[in-house]
Design a protein around this motif. Structure first.
Motif, PDB file in Angstrom:
ATOM      1  N   ALA A   1      19.046 -21.915  19.255  1.00 22.65           N
ATOM      2  CA  ALA A   1      19.752 -22.828  18.367  1.00 22.65           C
ATOM      3  C   ALA A   1      21.150 -23.111  18.903  1.00 22.65           C
ATOM      4  O   ALA A   1      21.694 -22.340  19.697  1.00 22.65           O
ATOM      5  CB  ALA A   1      19.848 -22.224  16.964  1.00 22.65           C
ATOM      6  N   ASP A   2      21.709 -24.205  18.444  1.00 21.41           N
ATOM      7  CA  ASP A   2      23.093 -24.538  18.749  1.00 21.41           C
ATOM      8  C   ASP A   2      23.959 -23.426  18.153  1.00 21.41           C
ATOM      9  O   ASP A   2      23.904 -23.176  16.949  1.00 21.41           O
ATOM     10  CB  ASP A   2      23.425 -25.890  18.106  1.00 21.41           C
ATOM     11  N   PRO A   3      24.746 -22.736  18.969  1.00 20.00           N
ATOM     12  CA  PRO A   3      25.573 -21.637  18.446  1.00 20.00           C
ATOM     13  C   PRO A   3      26.501 -22.071  17.310  1.00 20.00           C
ATOM     14  O   PRO A   3      26.817 -21.266  16.434  1.00 20.00           O
ATOM     15  CB  PRO A   3      26.380 -21.176  19.662  1.00 20.00           C
ATOM     16  N   ASN A   4      26.911 -23.313  17.294  1.00 22.02           N
ATOM     17  CA  ASN A   4      27.792 -23.812  16.232  1.00 22.02           C
ATOM     18  C   ASN A   4      27.070 -23.980  14.903  1.00 22.02           C
ATOM     19  O   ASN A   4      27.712 -24.135  13.867  1.00 22.02           O
ATOM     20  CB  ASN A   4      28.421 -25.144  16.638  1.00 22.02           C
ATOM     21  N   LYS A   5      25.748 -23.962  14.919  1.00 23.63           N
ATOM     22  CA  LYS A   5      24.954 -24.131  13.700  1.00 23.63           C
ATOM     23  C   LYS A   5      24.151 -22.882  13.365  1.00 23.63           C
ATOM     24  O   LYS A   5      23.258 -22.908  12.522  1.00 23.63           O
ATOM     25  CB  LYS A   5      24.020 -25.339  13.847  1.00 23.63           C
ATOM     26  N   LEU A   6      24.470 -21.779  14.021  1.00 23.02           N
ATOM     27  CA  LEU A   6      23.696 -20.546  13.895  1.00 23.02           C
ATOM     28  C   LEU A   6      23.586 -20.060  12.447  1.00 23.02           C
ATOM     29  O   LEU A   6      22.499 -19.742  11.971  1.00 23.02           O
ATOM     30  CB  LEU A   6      24.298 -19.462  14.785  1.00 23.02           C
ATOM     31  N   ALA A   7      24.690 -20.017  11.716  1.00 22.54           N
ATOM     32  CA  ALA A   7      24.674 -19.502  10.339  1.00 22.54           C
ATOM     33  C   ALA A   7      23.793 -20.371   9.447  1.00 22.54           C
ATOM     34  O   ALA A   7      23.004 -19.851   8.643  1.00 22.54           O
ATOM     35  CB  ALA A   7      26.092 -19.421   9.787  1.00 22.54           C
ATOM     36  N   THR A   8      23.900 -21.676   9.590  1.00 23.59           N
ATOM     37  CA  THR A   8      23.099 -22.592   8.781  1.00 23.59           C
ATOM     38  C   THR A   8      21.618 -22.455   9.107  1.00 23.59           C
ATOM     39  O   THR A   8      20.773 -22.420   8.214  1.00 23.59           O
ATOM     40  CB  THR A   8      23.555 -24.048   9.009  1.00 23.59           C
TER      41      THR A   8
ATOM     42  N   ASP B   1      22.127 -13.570  18.451  1.00 23.42           N
ATOM     43  CA  ASP B   1      23.234 -13.343  19.365  1.00 23.42           C
ATOM     44  C   ASP B   1      24.136 -14.579  19.332  1.00 23.42           C
ATOM     45  O   ASP B   1      23.719 -15.645  18.904  1.00 23.42           O
ATOM     46  CB  ASP B   1      22.763 -12.956  20.770  1.00 23.42           C
ATOM     47  N   PRO B   2      25.381 -14.442  19.764  1.00 20.18           N
ATOM     48  CA  PRO B   2      26.333 -15.542  19.651  1.00 20.18           C
ATOM     49  C   PRO B   2      25.981 -16.771  20.487  1.00 20.18           C
ATOM     50  O   PRO B   2      26.528 -17.844  20.267  1.00 20.18           O
ATOM     51  CB  PRO B   2      27.653 -14.946  20.131  1.00 20.18           C
ATOM     52  N   ASN B   3      25.053 -16.626  21.420  1.00 20.21           N
ATOM     53  CA  ASN B   3      24.657 -17.761  22.255  1.00 20.21           C
ATOM     54  C   ASN B   3      23.572 -18.624  21.609  1.00 20.21           C
ATOM     55  O   ASN B   3      23.125 -19.597  22.203  1.00 20.21           O
ATOM     56  CB  ASN B   3      24.174 -17.277  23.624  1.00 20.21           C
ATOM     57  N   GLY B   4      23.117 -18.236  20.410  1.00 19.81           N
ATOM     58  CA  GLY B   4      22.148 -19.043  19.690  1.00 19.81           C
ATOM     59  C   GLY B   4      20.720 -18.549  19.745  1.00 19.81           C
ATOM     60  O   GLY B   4      19.814 -19.232  19.274  1.00 19.81           O
ATOM     61  N   LYS B   5      20.490 -17.378  20.296  1.00 23.76           N
ATOM     62  CA  LYS B   5      19.131 -16.820  20.275  1.00 23.76           C
ATOM     63  C   LYS B   5      18.894 -16.150  18.930  1.00 23.76           C
ATOM     64  O   LYS B   5      19.749 -15.430  18.426  1.00 23.76           O
ATOM     65  CB  LYS B   5      18.941 -15.794  21.390  1.00 23.76           C
ATOM     66  N   ILE B   6      17.706 -16.407  18.366  1.00 24.93           N
ATOM     67  CA  ILE B   6      17.351 -15.835  17.067  1.00 24.93           C
ATOM     68  C   ILE B   6      15.938 -15.269  17.156  1.00 24.93           C
ATOM     69  O   ILE B   6      15.018 -15.969  17.569  1.00 24.93           O
ATOM     70  CB  ILE B   6      17.377 -16.909  15.952  1.00 24.93           C
ATOM     71  N   ILE B   7      15.783 -14.020  16.761  1.00 24.38           N
ATOM     72  CA  ILE B   7      14.451 -13.433  16.645  1.00 24.38           C
ATOM     73  C   ILE B   7      14.073 -13.495  15.174  1.00 24.38           C
ATOM     74  O   ILE B   7      14.796 -13.012  14.307  1.00 24.38           O
ATOM     75  CB  ILE B   7      14.405 -11.994  17.166  1.00 24.38           C
TER      76      ILE B   7
END
Length: 85
Positions: free
Chosen positions: A14-21, A38-44
């Motif tokens: 994901a776009d790191p700037n939109k990670l929380a959303t 992780d802060p680079n936009g990877k999500i498990i």
């Protein structure tokens, strides 16, 4: 009586700037959970569903979230849940 349960994990980018959303939207899916980011936009992501079609449906939903670049299935297991009486 037993039911089939499907447990799967996915890797999202994901776009790191939109990670929380993106994470909030993942958590709103029935059976969906964010296991790690992780802060680079990877999500498990982990999913618990009742059938394979639900996994595919959730993957489609996840891939259409604004900010998600890719979604890939990493693991899938099917097992029988026994209903306690």
């Amino acid at each position: 009586m037993s039911e089939l349960a499907h447990i799967s994990s996915l890797l999202l980018r994901a776009d790191p700037n939109k990670l929380a959303t993106v994470c909030r939207q993942i958590e709103s899916l029935p059976g969906g959970a964010v296991a790690l980011t992780d802060p680079n936009g990877k999500i498990i992501v982990t999913l618990e569903t009742g059938c394979e079609k639900e996994i595919v449906d959730h993957m489609n939903t996840l891939s259409l979230i604004d900010g998600v670049v890719s979604a890939a299935l990493v693991y899938h297991e099917t097992f029988h849940e026994s209903a306690a009486h």
